[in-house]
Write a protein that holds these residues in place. Structure first.
Motif, PDB file in Angstrom:
ATOM      1  N   UNK A 122       0.527  -1.102   0.033  1.00 47.62           N
ATOM      2  CA  UNK A 122      -0.017   0.005  -0.019  1.00 47.62           C
ATOM      3  C   UNK A 122       0.835   1.565  -0.209  1.00 47.62           C
ATOM      4  N   UNK A 123       2.501   1.242   0.081  1.00 49.66           N
ATOM      5  CA  UNK A 123       3.170   2.263   0.463  1.00 49.66           C
ATOM      6  C   UNK A 123       3.260   2.664  -0.864  1.00 49.66           C
ATOM      7  N   UNK A 124       3.601   3.587  -1.396  1.00 50.55           N
ATOM      8  CA  UNK A 124       3.727   4.434  -2.986  1.00 50.55           C
ATOM      9  C   UNK A 124       5.757   4.087  -2.646  1.00 50.55           C
ATOM     10  N   UNK A 125       6.235   3.675  -4.348  1.00 54.88           N
ATOM     11  CA  UNK A 125       7.530   3.428  -4.246  1.00 54.88           C
ATOM     12  C   UNK A 125       7.897   2.525  -4.095  1.00 54.88           C
ATOM     13  N   UNK A 126       7.255   1.656  -2.710  1.00 54.76           N
ATOM     14  CA  UNK A 126       7.900   0.475  -2.098  1.00 54.76           C
ATOM     15  C   UNK A 126       8.830  -0.818  -3.022  1.00 54.76           C
TER      16      UNK A 126
ATOM     17  N   UNK B 106       6.627   1.235  -9.319  1.00 51.11           N
ATOM     18  CA  UNK B 106       6.290   2.027  -9.829  1.00 51.11           C
ATOM     19  C   UNK B 106       5.002   2.549  -9.894  1.00 51.11           C
ATOM     20  N   UNK B 107       4.822   3.593  -9.375  1.00 51.94           N
ATOM     21  CA  UNK B 107       2.625   3.645  -9.828  1.00 51.94           C
ATOM     22  C   UNK B 107       2.472   5.171  -9.929  1.00 51.94           C
ATOM     23  N   UNK B 108       1.560   5.349  -9.944  1.00 53.22           N
ATOM     24  CA  UNK B 108       0.991   6.784 -10.703  1.00 53.22           C
ATOM     25  C   UNK B 108      -0.803   6.954  -9.796  1.00 53.22           C
ATOM     26  N   UNK B 109      -0.949   8.052  -9.535  1.00 52.75           N
ATOM     27  CA  UNK B 109      -2.196   7.795  -8.762  1.00 52.75           C
ATOM     28  C   UNK B 109      -1.626   7.619  -6.900  1.00 52.75           C
ATOM     29  N   UNK B 110      -2.514   7.149  -6.493  1.00 53.36           N
ATOM     30  CA  UNK B 110      -2.412   7.309  -4.819  1.00 53.36           C
ATOM     31  C   UNK B 110      -0.658   6.809  -4.407  1.00 53.36           C
TER      32      UNK B 110
ATOM     33  N   UNK C 217      10.019  -1.238 -19.218  1.00 54.05           N
ATOM     34  CA  UNK C 217       8.355  -2.384 -18.960  1.00 54.05           C
ATOM     35  C   UNK C 217       9.130  -3.107 -17.641  1.00 54.05           C
ATOM     36  N   UNK C 218      11.028  -4.091 -17.970  1.00 54.34           N
ATOM     37  CA  UNK C 218      11.272  -4.909 -17.336  1.00 54.34           C
ATOM     38  C   UNK C 218      11.606  -4.774 -16.361  1.00 54.34           C
ATOM     39  N   UNK C 219      11.893  -3.083 -15.836  1.00 54.39           N
ATOM     40  CA  UNK C 219      12.005  -2.832 -14.529  1.00 54.39           C
ATOM     41  C   UNK C 219      10.727  -2.463 -13.618  1.00 54.39           C
ATOM     42  N   UNK C 220      10.165  -1.846 -14.490  1.00 52.96           N
ATOM     43  CA  UNK C 220       8.842  -2.025 -13.577  1.00 52.96           C
ATOM     44  C   UNK C 220       8.496  -3.248 -13.527  1.00 52.96           C
ATOM     45  N   UNK C 221       8.388  -4.629 -14.395  1.00 48.23           N
ATOM     46  CA  UNK C 221       7.503  -6.304 -13.479  1.00 48.23           C
ATOM     47  C   UNK C 221       8.655  -5.495 -13.087  1.00 48.23           C
ATOM     48  N   UNK C 222       9.702  -6.550 -12.752  1.00 54.97           N
ATOM     49  CA  UNK C 222      10.337  -7.289 -11.670  1.00 54.97           C
ATOM     50  C   UNK C 222      10.923  -6.977 -10.810  1.00 54.97           C
TER      51      UNK C 222
ATOM     52  N   UNK D  83       1.228  -2.110  -7.014  1.00 56.98           N
ATOM     53  CA  UNK D  83       2.173  -1.990  -7.588  1.00 56.98           C
ATOM     54  C   UNK D  83       1.934  -2.415  -8.608  1.00 56.98           C
ATOM     55  N   UNK D  84       1.641  -4.036  -8.575  1.00 59.67           N
ATOM     56  CA  UNK D  84       1.357  -5.210  -9.407  1.00 59.67           C
ATOM     57  C   UNK D  84       0.195  -4.770 -10.433  1.00 59.67           C
ATOM     58  N   UNK D  85      -0.524  -4.053  -9.660  1.00 59.43           N
ATOM     59  CA  UNK D  85      -1.951  -4.232 -10.630  1.00 59.43           C
ATOM     60  C   UNK D  85      -1.983  -2.934 -11.698  1.00 59.43           C
ATOM     61  N   UNK D  86      -0.573  -2.061 -11.443  1.00 56.54           N
ATOM     62  CA  UNK D  86      -0.669  -0.387 -12.566  1.00 56.54           C
ATOM     63  C   UNK D  86       0.528  -0.894 -13.063  1.00 56.54           C
ATOM     64  N   UNK D  87       1.453  -2.718 -13.083  1.00 58.11           N
ATOM     65  CA  UNK D  87       1.985  -2.481 -13.978  1.00 58.11           C
ATOM     66  C   UNK D  87       2.472  -2.482 -15.417  1.00 58.11           C
ATOM     67  N   UNK D  88       0.651  -3.107 -15.947  1.00 58.98           N
ATOM     68  CA  UNK D  88       0.290  -2.865 -16.880  1.00 58.98           C
ATOM     69  C   UNK D  88       0.875  -1.328 -17.959  1.00 58.98           C
TER      70      UNK D  88
END
Length: 262
Positions: free
Chosen positions: A129-133, A137-141, A205-210, A219-224
């Protein structure tokens, strides 16, 4: 160069990028020293901060390009592979295998970070639930600075677009290629200096998914988002460079004719 050697280079290079870049964010960005307390329980800050993390990402690409670029081209990033394909610098027949190698390499890099950080005294808590944990990567909250999805879309599109423009320009036959790796590494550093507060900077994308695979949740739900937007930015850059900056067939023929006279 045999394809298997190219794929191994992409695997190692992407692992190095994720380990070095995300590892610096997780392990060193906010490091403090109990031995240098400032008083009132405040520990002395020794962390590298945003600037240090940005530099770390740039250095991983700079060193990776010079070490492995002559083998695979030094993409280390599915968006870059798409951009080079759109710019007619990379064959479609190798695109899928490159992306698979990059994704697997990224997962290895994130896995190494996870093994190290979970060995910390007192443990390491991953809060989805924490941003950037865990360097996700993430957007919004889940944006480090609370930026909207649209702001994050603009940032990721533009930053990836410019990253691919730099790559295409620095590796152009008309450019001074020995400094290509330096230009590309510095470009990624600048991109992170801009983008870390917005999305924690993906452009890859590979850096975000890993890291998202080790966190799960939002974070995983937003990786798309960090697959679609960087790839679109890269495709736009490849198309523009090919159609506006590459020499036309007539110009290339004229240059070849002139060079043959000497």
């Amino acid at each position: 160069m045999p394809l298997i050697k190219k794929l191994l280079a992409e695997f190692i290079g992407t692992a190095w990028l994720v380990f070095g870049g995300c590892g610096s964010a997780v392990l060193a960005a906010a490091f403090t020293s109990k031995g240098g307390a400032l008083g009132n329980g405040v520990e002395f800050p020794l962390g590298i901060g945003f600037a240090g993390v940005a530099l770390a990402f740039g250095l991983t690409v700079l060193t990776g390009v010079y070490a492995l670029g002559h083998i695979s081209g030094g993409h280390f990033n599915p968006a870059v592979s798409f951009g080079l394909w759109a710019g007619k610098r990379f064959p479609a027949s190798e695109l899928l295998t490159y992306i698979i190698a990059q994704v697997l390499g990224g997962i290895l890099g994130a896995g190494i970070i996870y093994l190290i950080v979970t060995g910390k005294a007192g443990g390491y808590t991953i809060d989805p639930g924490a941003a950037g944990v865990f360097a996700t990567n993430g957007f919004g909250s889940h944006s480090p600075g609370g930026f909207s999805w649209f702001a994050c879309l603009v940032a990721e599109f533009v930053l990836t677009f410019m990253f691919v423009i730099v790559i295409l320009g620095a590796t152009d036959d008309r450019a001074f290629k020995p400094l290509a790796g330096t230009a590309i590494g510095l470009a990624l550093t600048l991109i992170h200096l801009i983008g870390i507060p917005v999305t924690n900077t993906s452009v890859n994308p590979a850096r975000s998914l890993a890291p998202a695979l080790f966190v799960g949740g939002t974070p995983l739900a937003q990786v798309w988002f960090f697959w679609v937007v960087p790839i679109l930015g890269a495709l736009a850059a490849g198309y523009l460079y090919l159609n506006f900056f590459e020499p036309t067939r007539e110009i290339r023929s004229q240059e070849e004719l002139e060079s043959s006279r000497f």
